[in-house]
Design an enzyme around this catalytic site. Structure first.
Site, PDB file in Angstrom:
ATOM      1  N   ASN A   8       0.833  -1.197   0.000  1.00 42.55           N
ATOM      2  CA  ASN A   8       0.000   0.000   0.000  1.00 42.55           C
ATOM      3  C   ASN A   8       0.871   1.251   0.000  1.00 42.55           C
ATOM      4  O   ASN A   8       0.999   1.936  -1.012  1.00 42.55           O
ATOM      5  CB  ASN A   8      -0.922  -0.038   1.230  1.00 42.55           C
ATOM      6  CG  ASN A   8      -1.933   1.087   1.217  1.00 42.55           C
ATOM      7  OD1 ASN A   8      -1.774   2.072   0.523  1.00 42.55           O
ATOM      8  ND2 ASN A   8      -2.980   0.944   1.999  1.00 42.55           N
ATOM      9  N   ASP A   9       1.522   1.515   1.117  1.00 42.88           N
ATOM     10  CA  ASP A   9       2.276   2.763   1.240  1.00 42.88           C
ATOM     11  C   ASP A   9       3.401   2.877   0.208  1.00 42.88           C
ATOM     12  O   ASP A   9       3.720   3.972  -0.247  1.00 42.88           O
ATOM     13  CB  ASP A   9       2.874   2.877   2.646  1.00 42.88           C
ATOM     14  CG  ASP A   9       1.775   2.964   3.698  1.00 42.88           C
ATOM     15  OD1 ASP A   9       0.684   3.458   3.352  1.00 42.88           O
ATOM     16  OD2 ASP A   9       2.013   2.533   4.836  1.00 42.88           O
TER      17      ASP A   9
END
Lengths: 100, 473
Positions: free
Chosen positions: B399-400
């Protein structure tokens, strides 16, 4: 005993040694290496054995016992997880070309 | 006997250094840990016959206690280390590291107990008089560092193991921490002049709480940096206690780890474009307001079948695995999918962010476990230019590390972190359990982009469906 100035030299040389070792490590080995260095400071077990070994009062024995317990955990646990991780790297190394 | 023991410690120190050196190359890494292990075994065994211990007044009972303590501590560590899953490796390293820090701190405690005892019996005028000023100072320093590393590592373990979720304890935490740090140092200095146990006990309690308070606010994404830092700190503490005990093997092993660990911490922080101080004092995700949310459009869903077709007819697919993939144990399925795609003539590459997983290199370990060959795995610098030639980027459990706001939103807590440029590929497929934010708690605009399709579901199940979809073609 290691006295003042000699110890200072040991500190300095050991510091450079650690720096040299890790500055050449590929990223893929960072985790196993952190785990491996975690194992190496498990040598604290030896110090803990001395602390408990020369304990004289019950209080010293209790604290020394905790020291050995924790130190043994560091050394044994560090070895087991590092070994397990590095073992997995082995098959991949045998076929650097990749077999797809 | 004394010569044999000293020679053994010397040999152990050499084996540690050679072992670490070999661990820095994949070819010799396994031999490295075995060498270091041999050094440890040698050092431990000769300590049993050290004259200081065998000649002490309580030698028999103490030796029995040592064996019992090693059996319990070592036995537990052996059992837990053997059964832990590869995904949970980082928190186990944190735990074992914490134990090492605790051991260093308790060694100092034994020395301080002895010194206080001498002062109380009138054999010495003060603690530095009993131990020697240099020994007292380094011993207390090692005690601070070791204790903080102990309680901090336990918190890191609890957070990564999902046992502790809160990242806020008190208002103005940083001020409280600063005051606490000052108080700890104050009591550390007061030990130097102490004549009874009270300041020593207060000092240890303060240092324990300080370690907890420092670590609790640290965001999950920053945990690898913290674990690495505590690893370095434990090394330092062990080195200092080695000086206290006059044990050169401890000094060398401890300081080597201290400096190697510091460098590793720095490298990790650089990979995330954060300074070590930043990690401690910013705490990603703890205070993200409404700023990052609300502006997005809608996530567009895709079914596994369509995603499978999309990838089968792609010219190039880049797979971006994250920790979520490992949690779902999907790496074997992803490798199976990769092989199917390669058989169909699709070029498949794996893109690994430097901090994918929980630590640098963690994802490589997990992919190696699944049998993915090295030449399919690319680092961030090597793959980023290639995304514009990529038909489909498959993001699974990450995600990040693909969050474009790290590049273009200066208000984002991730701003400045180097990311994988998945958004530059023609299509992005994201396999994700739910609609929530990532590990750091920051919203990801990539999920709302026009060329992004979301494939919701458990990683392993989604990978299975993709395999079916590709097979049916």
């Amino acid at each position: 005993m290691i006295e003042g100035l000699a110890a200072l030299y040991i500190f300095m040389l050991a510091g450079f040694t650690g720096f040299e070792i890790i500055s050449r490590v590929p990223v893929i080995l960072h985790t196993p290496l952190m785990s491996g260095s975690n194992f190496v400071h498990g040598i604290v077990l030896v110090g803990a054995m001395f602390a408990l070994g020369i304990a004289e009062t019950p209080a010293e024995q209790v604290v020394g016992f905790i020291a050995v317990l924790l130190g043994a955990g560091n050394a044994v646990g560090g070895y087991v997880v590092t070994e397990r991780m590095l073992e997995m790297f082995k098959p991949s190394d045998k076929k650097p070309g990749g077999e797809g | 006997m004394e010569l044999l023991i000293q020679a053994s410690y010397f040999a152990a120190a050499v084996l540690f250094i050679l072992g670490l050196k070999q661990m820095s190359s994949p070819v010799t890494a396994r031999r490295g840990i075995v060498w270091a292990g041999a050094g440890m075994l040698l050092a431990t065994l000769v300590t049993f016959v050290a004259p200081e211990i065998t000649g002490s007044s309580h030698a028999n009972i103490n030796l029995i206690l040592i064996i019992i303590a090693i059996a319990i501590g070592g036995g537990y560590a052996w059992w837990s280390g053997k059964k832990v899953a590869m995904t949970d490796m980082p928190q186990m390293i944190a735990m074992y590291n914490g134990m090492g820090g605790g051991a260093a701190a308790t060694i100092a405690a034994v020395e301080l107990l002895k010194a206080t005892d001498e002062v109380e019996r009138g054999l010495a005028s003060s603690i530095p008089d009993a131990l020697g000023a240099d020994v007292a100072i380094l011993g207390i320093l090692g005690a601070i560092i070791g204790t903080i590393s102990f309680s901090g590592s336990i918190i890191a373990w609890a957070k990564l193991d999902g046992r502790l979720h809160r990242s806020k304890l008190l208002p103005a935490q940083h001020l409280v921490n600063a005051a606490l740090a000052l108080a700890t140092v104050g009591f550390a200095i007061s030990i130097y002049f102490a004549t009874d146990l009270t300041p020593i006990i207060v000092f240890y309690l303060l240092a324990l709480v300080l370690g907890i308070f420092i670590t609790v606010p640290v965001g999950g994404a920053d945990m690898p940096v913290i674990i690495s830092l505590f690893n370095a700190l434990t090394g330092l503490a062990v080195g200092f206690e080695g000086y206290v005990l006059g044990n050169a093997a401890m000094i060398i092993a401890g300081i080597v780890v201290g400096s190697a660990g510091s460098l590793l911490t720095h490298l990790m922080a650089v990979a995330m474009n954060r300074s070590v101080a930043n990690v401690f004092f910013a705490g990603v995700g703890t205070d993200t307001g409404a700023a990052a949310t609300g502006e997005q459009g809608e996530m567009k869903e895709i079914q596994a079948q369509d995603a499978g077709i999309m990838m089968s007819f792609a010219s190039q697919v880049v797979i971006i695995p994250g920790y979520g993939m490992a949690v779902a144990q999907a790496q074997h399925k992803i490798w199976e999918l990769t092989q199917l795609l390669i058989d169909r003539g699709v070029s498949v590459k794996f893109a690994i962010h430097p901090v994918a997983g929980r630590m640098p290199g963690h994802m490589n370990v997990l992919l190696a476990e699944a049998g993915v060959p090295y030449d399919l795995i690319y680092d961030m610098e090597d793959i980023n230019a290639d995304f514009k030639n990529t038909t489909v980027s498959l993001v699974i459990g990450a995600n990040d590390v693909v969050n474009p706001s790290a590049k273009n939103d200066s208000s984002s807590p991730l701003y400045g972190m180097p990311i994988l440029d998945a958004m530059n590929s023609d299509n992005v497929i994201v396999i994700k359990r739910g609609r929530g934010a990532g590990f750091s708690g920051v919203e990801n605009p990539l999920f709302f982009a026009d060329n992004t399709r979301m494939l919701f579901g458990d990683g392993q199940k989604a990978a299975n469906e993709l395999i079916q979809a590709v097979k049916e073609l």
